[in-house]
Motif scaffolding. Structure first.
Motif, PDB file in Angstrom:
ATOM      1  N   SER A   1     -17.623  16.652 -13.750  1.00 38.38           N
ATOM      2  CA  SER A   1     -18.048  15.094 -12.974  1.00 38.38           C
ATOM      3  C   SER A   1     -19.446  14.781 -13.729  1.00 38.38           C
ATOM      4  N   GLY A   2     -19.841  15.239 -14.865  1.00 37.62           N
ATOM      5  CA  GLY A   2     -21.099  14.701 -15.514  1.00 37.62           C
ATOM      6  C   GLY A   2     -22.385  14.959 -15.173  1.00 37.62           C
ATOM      7  N   GLU A   3     -22.565  15.448 -13.787  1.00 35.96           N
ATOM      8  CA  GLU A   3     -23.935  15.454 -13.372  1.00 35.96           C
ATOM      9  C   GLU A   3     -24.923  16.520 -14.165  1.00 35.96           C
ATOM     10  N   LEU A   4     -26.025  16.164 -14.461  1.00 41.04           N
ATOM     11  CA  LEU A   4     -26.961  16.956 -15.262  1.00 41.04           C
ATOM     12  C   LEU A   4     -27.616  17.826 -14.267  1.00 41.04           C
ATOM     13  N   ARG A   5     -27.286  18.474 -13.616  1.00 38.32           N
ATOM     14  CA  ARG A   5     -28.375  19.226 -12.326  1.00 38.32           C
ATOM     15  C   ARG A   5     -27.567  20.567 -11.979  1.00 38.32           C
ATOM     16  N   ILE A   6     -28.370  21.464 -11.675  1.00 38.39           N
ATOM     17  CA  ILE A   6     -27.810  22.712 -11.366  1.00 38.39           C
ATOM     18  C   ILE A   6     -27.651  22.795  -9.668  1.00 38.39           C
ATOM     19  N   SER A   7     -27.971  21.901  -8.865  1.00 37.77           N
ATOM     20  CA  SER A   7     -27.861  21.907  -7.386  1.00 37.77           C
ATOM     21  C   SER A   7     -27.857  23.372  -6.826  1.00 37.77           C
ATOM     22  N   ASN A   8     -28.973  24.194  -7.099  1.00 37.00           N
ATOM     23  CA  ASN A   8     -29.443  25.337  -6.290  1.00 37.00           C
ATOM     24  C   ASN A   8     -28.405  26.405  -6.636  1.00 37.00           C
ATOM     25  N   PHE A   9     -27.701  26.423  -7.891  1.00 37.86           N
ATOM     26  CA  PHE A   9     -26.795  27.375  -8.093  1.00 37.86           C
ATOM     27  C   PHE A   9     -27.054  28.446  -9.068  1.00 37.86           C
ATOM     28  N   LEU A  10     -27.108  29.639  -8.879  1.00 32.89           N
ATOM     29  CA  LEU A  10     -27.442  30.809  -9.685  1.00 32.89           C
ATOM     30  C   LEU A  10     -28.523  30.676 -10.486  1.00 32.89           C
ATOM     31  N   LEU A  11     -29.568  30.225  -9.792  1.00 36.40           N
ATOM     32  CA  LEU A  11     -30.894  30.054 -10.207  1.00 36.40           C
ATOM     33  C   LEU A  11     -31.569  31.260 -11.213  1.00 36.40           C
ATOM     34  N   TRP A  12     -31.218  32.433 -10.668  1.00 36.43           N
ATOM     35  CA  TRP A  12     -32.147  33.364 -11.593  1.00 36.43           C
ATOM     36  C   TRP A  12     -30.946  33.880 -12.582  1.00 36.43           C
ATOM     37  N   GLN A  13     -29.716  33.696 -12.590  1.00 33.86           N
ATOM     38  CA  GLN A  13     -28.896  33.959 -13.486  1.00 33.86           C
ATOM     39  C   GLN A  13     -28.630  33.218 -14.511  1.00 33.86           C
ATOM     40  N   ILE A  14     -29.055  31.944 -14.559  1.00 30.28           N
ATOM     41  CA  ILE A  14     -28.862  30.935 -15.592  1.00 30.28           C
ATOM     42  C   ILE A  14     -29.872  31.112 -16.813  1.00 30.28           C
ATOM     43  N   ALA A  15     -30.870  31.780 -16.609  1.00 27.61           N
ATOM     44  CA  ALA A  15     -32.022  32.105 -17.443  1.00 27.61           C
ATOM     45  C   ALA A  15     -31.525  31.919 -18.899  1.00 27.61           C
ATOM     46  N   TYR A  16     -30.465  32.525 -19.305  1.00 26.92           N
ATOM     47  CA  TYR A  16     -30.222  32.360 -20.697  1.00 26.92           C
ATOM     48  C   TYR A  16     -28.539  31.975 -20.773  1.00 26.92           C
ATOM     49  N   ALA A  17     -28.149  31.443 -19.769  1.00 20.37           N
ATOM     50  CA  ALA A  17     -26.693  30.878 -20.060  1.00 20.37           C
ATOM     51  C   ALA A  17     -26.412  29.811 -20.897  1.00 20.37           C
ATOM     52  N   GLU A  18     -25.459  29.384 -21.451  1.00 17.78           N
ATOM     53  CA  GLU A  18     -24.924  28.281 -21.969  1.00 17.78           C
ATOM     54  C   GLU A  18     -24.517  27.272 -21.126  1.00 17.78           C
ATOM     55  N   ILE A  19     -25.055  26.211 -21.107  1.00 13.10           N
ATOM     56  CA  ILE A  19     -24.557  24.955 -19.877  1.00 13.10           C
ATOM     57  C   ILE A  19     -23.553  24.145 -20.689  1.00 13.10           C
ATOM     58  N   TYR A  20     -22.558  24.155 -20.062  1.00 13.45           N
ATOM     59  CA  TYR A  20     -21.373  22.968 -20.581  1.00 13.45           C
ATOM     60  C   TYR A  20     -21.087  22.105 -19.447  1.00 13.45           C
ATOM     61  N   VAL A  21     -21.351  20.675 -19.939  1.00 16.54           N
ATOM     62  CA  VAL A  21     -21.094  19.546 -18.590  1.00 16.54           C
ATOM     63  C   VAL A  21     -19.772  18.787 -19.136  1.00 16.54           C
ATOM     64  N   THR A  22     -18.769  18.453 -18.381  1.00 16.00           N
ATOM     65  CA  THR A  22     -17.572  17.817 -18.750  1.00 16.00           C
ATOM     66  C   THR A  22     -17.795  16.620 -17.648  1.00 16.00           C
ATOM     67  N   GLU A  23     -17.167  15.459 -18.462  1.00 12.72           N
ATOM     68  CA  GLU A  23     -17.210  14.108 -17.363  1.00 12.72           C
ATOM     69  C   GLU A  23     -15.802  14.306 -16.525  1.00 12.72           C
ATOM     70  N   THR A  24     -14.920  15.239 -16.895  1.00 14.25           N
ATOM     71  CA  THR A  24     -13.744  15.435 -16.061  1.00 14.25           C
ATOM     72  C   THR A  24     -14.078  15.640 -14.581  1.00 14.25           C
ATOM     73  N   LEU A  25     -13.368  15.036 -13.567  1.00 10.37           N
ATOM     74  CA  LEU A  25     -13.588  15.379 -12.223  1.00 10.37           C
ATOM     75  C   LEU A  25     -13.016  16.434 -12.007  1.00 10.37           C
ATOM     76  N   TRP A  26     -13.550  17.151 -10.814  1.00 16.70           N
ATOM     77  CA  TRP A  26     -12.904  18.642 -10.683  1.00 16.70           C
ATOM     78  C   TRP A  26     -11.363  18.635 -10.261  1.00 16.70           C
ATOM     79  N   PRO A  27     -10.882  17.801  -9.659  1.00 16.34           N
ATOM     80  CA  PRO A  27      -9.414  17.757  -9.223  1.00 16.34           C
ATOM     81  C   PRO A  27      -8.441  17.739 -10.753  1.00 16.34           C
ATOM     82  N   ASP A  28      -9.199  17.120 -11.799  1.00 13.51           N
ATOM     83  CA  ASP A  28      -8.576  16.732 -13.089  1.00 13.51           C
ATOM     84  C   ASP A  28      -8.670  18.023 -14.089  1.00 13.51           C
ATOM     85  N   PHE A  29      -9.394  19.113 -13.668  1.00 11.12           N
ATOM     86  CA  PHE A  29      -9.860  20.246 -14.477  1.00 11.12           C
ATOM     87  C   PHE A  29      -8.761  20.980 -14.539  1.00 11.12           C
ATOM     88  N   ARG A  30      -8.365  21.481 -15.731  1.00 12.09           N
ATOM     89  CA  ARG A  30      -6.941  22.398 -16.012  1.00 12.09           C
ATOM     90  C   ARG A  30      -7.331  23.272 -16.924  1.00 12.09           C
TER      91      ARG A  30
END
Ligand code: IPE
Ligand code: IPE
Ligand code: MG
Length: 263
Positions: free
Chosen positions: A206-235
Motif C-alpha cells: 500500500s505504498g506507506e514508507l514507514r515501519i509502524s513499530n514492526f520488528l525494530l531490532w530485526q530490520i537492522a540490515y534487512a532489505e526493504i521493499y515497498v509496493t503500491e499494491t494494496l494487501w487484498p490484491d497481493f498475490r
C-alpha cells in the motif's frame, strides 16, 4: 525447484518468468510482510473496511502457500499491532473473528505443507477463543520441519525489545553478573523471533514508507521493499517480484564487499 509450482504456474505466465529469474541459492531466509491497505481497498469499492480485511485473507493464503513452495525458512506476517487497539471495537472484533476462522479452515493445509505455525507478540491480551485456536495450530504443527509461519498479534517492536531486555537482565541477575555485561547476543536470544533466521527482506504493501513499530531490532540490515499494491490484491506474482528485486540488491552490511546470502 520449479516443479513445486508446476501445478499452478501456467507456461509463459508472469509467475513462470519470475520463477525462472529467481536464484534458488540466494533466497531470503526470512521474509516479513506489513500487510497494509485493506481499508483503502474497501473504500475504493465503497465497501466497509471489514470487507477489505475479509478480502485480505485470500492474500494471506496466497503468501503462505508461495512461501512454503519456495522453501523460505520463515515468513512473518504483521496482522495486529499494539496500536491497532485504537480502532473501533467492531473492527477489532471482526479481525479476531477472521483470524480464528482462518486458523480453523487453513490448519489442515498448513500442516500438509509441513509449515510450523507460531505467533509473536503479547497474545495473553487476546480473547480466550482466539488463544485456544492459536494453541491448537501451534501444537498440531510443532514438529513440522518446513517454513516457520509467524503471525504477529498484539505485536509491538518496542514492547518486544523491552521484554527481551528484561529477560536478559533477569538472567544476568540470577547469575550474579553486572548489567554492564548485557550484550546484543543476549538480547537476540530473548526476542520473540529467537528461533527464526535473520530477517533478510521486509515487504510493505500500500505504498506507506514507514515501519509502524514492526520488528525494530530485526530490520537492522534487512532489505526493504515497498509496493503500491494494496494487501487484498497481493498475490504470488507480487511476492516473487519482491524476491527478484531483493536478489538484485548489493548488501554490504557496513563493509565494502558485496555479501551474497548463504541459504
Ligand atoms: C491493514 O489494513 C490491516 C491491519 C492493520 C489489521 P488497514 O486496515 O490498515 O488498511 P488501511 O491502511 O486503512 O488502508
Ligand atoms: C501496520 O499497519 C500494522 C499492521 C499491518 C498490522 P497500520 O495501518 O496499523 O499502520 P499505520 O497506522 O499506517 O502506521
Ligand atoms: Mg493501514
Amino acid at each position: 525447484m520449479l516443479k513445486d509450482f508446476a501445478d499452478v504456474a501456467e507456461t509463459g505466465s508472469r509467475d513462470q518468468k519470475l520463477l525462472a529469474a529467481i536464484d534458488w541459492e540466494r533466497l531470503p531466509r526470512h521474509v516479513a510482510i506489513i500487510m497494509d491497505g485493506n481499508g483503502r481497498w474497501a473504500a475504493q469499492r465503497a465497501q466497509p473496511r471489514i470487507a477489505g480485511h475479509r478480502a485480505g485473507v485470500e492474500a494471506v493464503r496466497s503468501a503462505v502457500d508461495t512461501g512454503a513452495r519456495l522453501g523460505l525458512g520463515a515468513l512473518t506476517l504483521y496482522a495486529f499491532s499494539t496500536e491497532n487497539w485504537k480502532r473501533p471495537r467492531y473492527e477489532v472484533d471482526a479481525l479476531m473473528r477472521m483470524l480464528r476462522k482462518y486458523l480453523r479452515l487453513e490448519l489442515d493445509e498448513i500442516d500438509r505443507q509441513n509449515i510450523r505455525f507460531q505467533t509473536i507478540g503479547r497474545i495473553e491480551k487476546l480473547a480466550t477463543g482466539v488463544r485456544d485456536e492459536i494453541a491448537r495450530a501451534s501444537e498440531r504443527t510443532a514438529s513440522n520441519s518446513g517454513m516457520i509461519l509467524s503471525v504477529a498479534l498484539n505485536y509491538g517492536g518496542r514492547a518486544e525489545i523491552v521484554d527481551a531486555c528484561r529477560a536478559a537482565l533477569r538472567k544476568l541477575q540470577a547469575e550474579g553478573k553486572s548489567i554492564d555485561e548485557l550484550n546484543e547476543q543476549q538480547i537476540d536470544r530473548e526476542l520473540y523471533t529467537r528461533n527464526l533466521p535473520e530477517l533478510d527482506l521486509l515487504v510493505r504493501t500500500s505504498g506507506e514508507l514507514r515501519i509502524s513499530n514492526f520488528l525494530l531490532w530485526q530490520i537492522a540490515y534487512a532489505e526493504i521493499y515497498v509496493t503500491e499494491t494494496l494487501w487484498p490484491d497481493f498475490r504470488r506474482v507480487q511476492l516473487l517480484q519482491a524476491i527478484v528485486d531483493y536478489q538484485q540488491r548489493s548488501r554490504r552490511f557496513g563493509g565494502l564487499k558485496l555479501v551474497v546470502n548463504a541459504k
